[in-house]
Write a protein that holds these residues in place. Structure first.
Motif, short mmCIF file in Angstrom:
data_model
loop_
_atom_site.label_atom_id
_atom_site.label_comp_id
_atom_site.label_asym_id
_atom_site.label_seq_id
_atom_site.Cartn_x
_atom_site.Cartn_y
_atom_site.Cartn_z
N LEU A 202 3.66 12.20 -7.22
CA LEU A 202 5.04 11.88 -7.62
C LEU A 202 5.30 12.12 -9.12
N GLN A 203 4.45 12.91 -9.78
CA GLN A 203 4.60 13.10 -11.22
C GLN A 203 6.00 13.51 -11.64
N SER A 204 6.69 14.27 -10.78
CA SER A 204 8.01 14.77 -11.18
C SER A 204 9.14 13.82 -10.80
N SER A 205 8.82 12.69 -10.17
CA SER A 205 9.89 11.79 -9.72
C SER A 205 9.87 10.48 -10.50
N GLU A 206 10.91 10.28 -11.30
CA GLU A 206 10.98 9.07 -12.11
C GLU A 206 11.04 7.81 -11.23
N VAL A 207 11.90 7.88 -10.20
CA VAL A 207 12.07 6.70 -9.34
C VAL A 207 10.77 6.43 -8.57
N GLY A 208 10.10 7.48 -8.14
CA GLY A 208 8.84 7.32 -7.41
C GLY A 208 7.78 6.65 -8.26
N LEU A 209 7.66 7.09 -9.53
CA LEU A 209 6.65 6.51 -10.42
C LEU A 209 6.97 5.04 -10.72
N LYS A 210 8.27 4.73 -10.79
CA LYS A 210 8.67 3.34 -11.00
C LYS A 210 8.18 2.48 -9.83
N GLY A 211 8.31 3.02 -8.61
CA GLY A 211 7.82 2.31 -7.43
C GLY A 211 6.32 2.09 -7.46
N VAL A 212 5.59 3.12 -7.93
CA VAL A 212 4.13 3.01 -8.04
C VAL A 212 3.78 1.89 -9.04
N GLU A 213 4.49 1.89 -10.16
CA GLU A 213 4.22 0.92 -11.22
C GLU A 213 4.51 -0.52 -10.73
N THR B 218 -8.95 2.33 -0.93
CA THR B 218 -8.43 1.05 -1.42
C THR B 218 -6.99 1.23 -1.85
N ASN B 219 -6.31 0.10 -2.08
CA ASN B 219 -4.93 0.16 -2.57
C ASN B 219 -4.85 0.97 -3.87
N ASP B 220 -5.80 0.75 -4.78
CA ASP B 220 -5.80 1.46 -6.07
C ASP B 220 -5.96 2.96 -5.86
N GLU B 221 -6.86 3.34 -4.98
CA GLU B 221 -7.08 4.77 -4.71
C GLU B 221 -5.83 5.40 -4.11
N LYS B 222 -5.20 4.69 -3.18
CA LYS B 222 -3.97 5.20 -2.59
C LYS B 222 -2.91 5.40 -3.67
N LEU B 223 -2.76 4.41 -4.56
CA LEU B 223 -1.74 4.50 -5.61
C LEU B 223 -2.01 5.68 -6.53
N LEU C 292 0.22 -5.91 -6.87
CA LEU C 292 -1.12 -5.97 -6.29
C LEU C 292 -2.15 -6.49 -7.29
N SER C 293 -2.06 -6.04 -8.56
CA SER C 293 -3.09 -6.48 -9.51
C SER C 293 -2.89 -7.94 -9.88
N THR C 294 -1.63 -8.40 -9.93
CA THR C 294 -1.40 -9.82 -10.22
C THR C 294 -1.91 -10.69 -9.07
N LEU C 295 -1.68 -10.24 -7.84
CA LEU C 295 -2.18 -10.99 -6.68
C LEU C 295 -3.70 -11.03 -6.70
N ILE D 270 2.40 -4.06 2.35
CA ILE D 270 3.39 -3.93 1.28
C ILE D 270 3.70 -2.45 1.06
N ASN D 271 4.94 -2.17 0.71
CA ASN D 271 5.33 -0.82 0.34
C ASN D 271 6.46 -0.96 -0.67
N ASN D 272 7.02 0.16 -1.11
CA ASN D 272 8.14 0.10 -2.05
C ASN D 272 9.14 1.18 -1.70
N ARG D 273 10.39 0.78 -1.59
CA ARG D 273 11.47 1.70 -1.27
C ARG D 273 11.51 2.87 -2.25
N LYS D 274 11.21 2.59 -3.53
CA LYS D 274 11.29 3.63 -4.56
C LYS D 274 10.21 4.70 -4.35
N ILE D 275 9.05 4.29 -3.84
CA ILE D 275 7.99 5.27 -3.55
C ILE D 275 8.47 6.21 -2.44
N LEU D 276 9.10 5.63 -1.42
CA LEU D 276 9.59 6.45 -0.30
C LEU D 276 10.66 7.43 -0.80
N THR D 277 11.58 6.93 -1.64
CA THR D 277 12.61 7.80 -2.20
C THR D 277 11.96 8.94 -3.00
#
Length: 455
Positions: A258-269, A246-251, A275-278, A183-190
């Motif tokens: 990505l502290q300065s990127s709003e879109v990036g943090l949205k992707g992290v969230e 782990t996934n959590d450590e990576k995140l 992942l946590s729901t799964l 799994i990945n997120n386009r917003k993280i890449l942006t």
């Protein structure tokens, strides 16, 4: 018939009975799981108008569309000058108004727009149909192949992503295939591209990072340099390239970067939520955050997923993601969706490679009655009917052929039981049942025969 043996077009296939049984096993498994989650099946025509298809897949895609010649006088309304010019593309648009669909997504978008007044949103649909691409055929690439898609449109909730991952998990559990879900997120890449100041280089970056296992860190950095990415950006990328744990450590590492990127943090969230729901609902398969996953970047806008089989080298066997604007191409903006597509051909290859087809899924006839002639056949037919009534797949050999020929027919079709009735059996009101696997045979009544085979 001489030498002109018939053939089929390049890049197409016939599916014989055994292949069909295996394919149906895959499709039926997927359909059952889709239905468990409330998805409903639709079908759309093989042909769409070229107006619907053209310009939706980029120039490359337009070239790969199979066009359908207009019926009747397709020269109507074409001037001699146009014919003499021999401009294939221009003539095509006049000769052809229809084309074969290239995927299931564009027809689905058209369907949603055409039926929007009667659709209950969110709309959960699945569709299993062939698509056509005028591509150069090569190993594993066909000009006609099946796609097997499920999408939810009209809902922004990440519960849809969670549910699609559960569907993937359930399907492969039922097929007995061990998989890794990435799994990945386009917003993280942006966000990453934003933070390092290389917004237009995100594809180059992911392609380079993806080669880490193959070529090592120094070579990855070398490749980034040759892509024209600045030293400063490369320095900032190091923690991303070396991402471990782990996934959590990576995140945590990514969120920090990505502290300065709003879109990036949205992707992290978003990724954290999925992942946590799964984790809380419990998956059978392992799920892994993989930043090098960058499928369909100009298309997906949120979560992206890919599934790999663990026990055989076959590449991605399922993929998908969240997109923001399915129906915008048809003038109905703002409808967001998320979907997955099972690669039926590749799953078929995986199950073949690992020999995972259950016997009952691919076995055909269970019982064959031998034909000794008219009188015997007349005696057997009611018993044949009784066996079928009980759900036993039964054949009566149609011709009075040599016994040896009938037995080799049973062998060739892997039929487990053969029944015979000659004068003695008829006199006793019974039949002889032979078990083709063990070779033992027994005299029994019709009821006993049914009970034996059902057991």
């Amino acid at each position: 018939m001489g030498n002109n043996k018939p053939s089929i077009p390049k890049g197409t296939r016939d599916f014989g009975p055994e292949e069909m049984a295996k394919r149906n096993y895959i499709f039926n498994t997927i359909k059952e799981v889709y239905a468990l989650y409330g998805f409903q099946q639709i079908e759309t025509p093989s042909m769409e108008t070229l107006q619907t298809l053209m310009g939706k897949y980029g120039d490359e895609g337009d070239k790969l569309l199979f066009k359908v010649l207009n019926s009747g006088d397709y020269f109507k309304g074409i001037t001699d000058d146009e014919l003499r010019d021999r401009n294939a593309l221009k003539l095509q648009t006049k000769f052809c108004e229809k084309g074969l669909r290239y995927d299931l997504t564009v027809p689905f978008a058209r369907y949603v727009v055409m039926h929007r007044d009667s659709l209950q949103l969110p709309f959960k649909r699945y569709q299993i149909q062939p698509v056509w691409r005028a591509d150069r055929p090569q190993k594993g690439r066909y000009r006609e192949f099946y796609q097997c898609d499920a999408d939810v449109v009209g809902s922004d909730s990440l519960l849809n992503e969670v549910e699609l991952m559960q569907i993937v998990d359930t399907v492969f559990k039922r097929l007995n295939v061990r998989v890794l879900i990435k799994i990945n997120n386009r917003k993280i890449l942006t966000g990453i591209a934003e933070v390092i100041g290389e917004a237009d280089k995100i594809v180059d970056i992911t392609v380079a990072i993806d080669k880490l296992d193959k070529i090592g860190l120094d070579n990855v950095n070398e490749e980034l340099r040759s892509d024209g990415i600045s030293e400063e950006a490369i320095t900032k990328l190091q923690p991303i390239i070396a991402l471990q744990g782990t996934n959590d450590e990576k995140l945590d590492v990514i969120a920090n970067l990505l502290q300065s990127s709003e879109v990036g943090l949205k992707g992290v969230e978003e990724t954290r939520f999925i992942l946590s729901t799964l984790k809380s609902v419990g998956l059978n398969s392992e799920i892994e955050l993989d930043l090098t996953l960058a499928r369909g970047l100009n298309y997906y806008t949120g979560a992206i997923f890919e599934v790999k089989a663990l026990d055989t080298q076959i590449g991605s066997i399922t993929g998908g993601g969240r997109y923001d604007n399915l129906t915008g191409i048809f003038g109905m903006p703002g409808l967001s969706g998320v979907g997955i597509s099972f690669g039926a051909d590749r799953i078929y290859d995986v199950l073949n490679a690992l020999d995972l087809y259950p016997k009952e899924a691919v076995s055909a006839t269970q019982l064959l009655f031998i034909n000794f002639g008219e009188k015997e056949t007349a005696y057997c037919l009611p018993i044949v009917a009784q066996a079928r009534q009980a759900g036993i797949r039964t054949e009566m050999y149609p011709d009075k052929a040599k016994m040896k020929k009938q037995m080799s027919y049973a062998d060739a079709k892997n039929i487990s039981f053969v029944a015979l009735a000659g004068d003695d059996e008829i006199a006793a009101g019974k039949v002889t049942l032979k078990n083709m696997v063990t070779g033992e045979q027994q005299l029994m009544t019709a009821d006993e025969l049914v009970a034996t085979i059902l057991k």
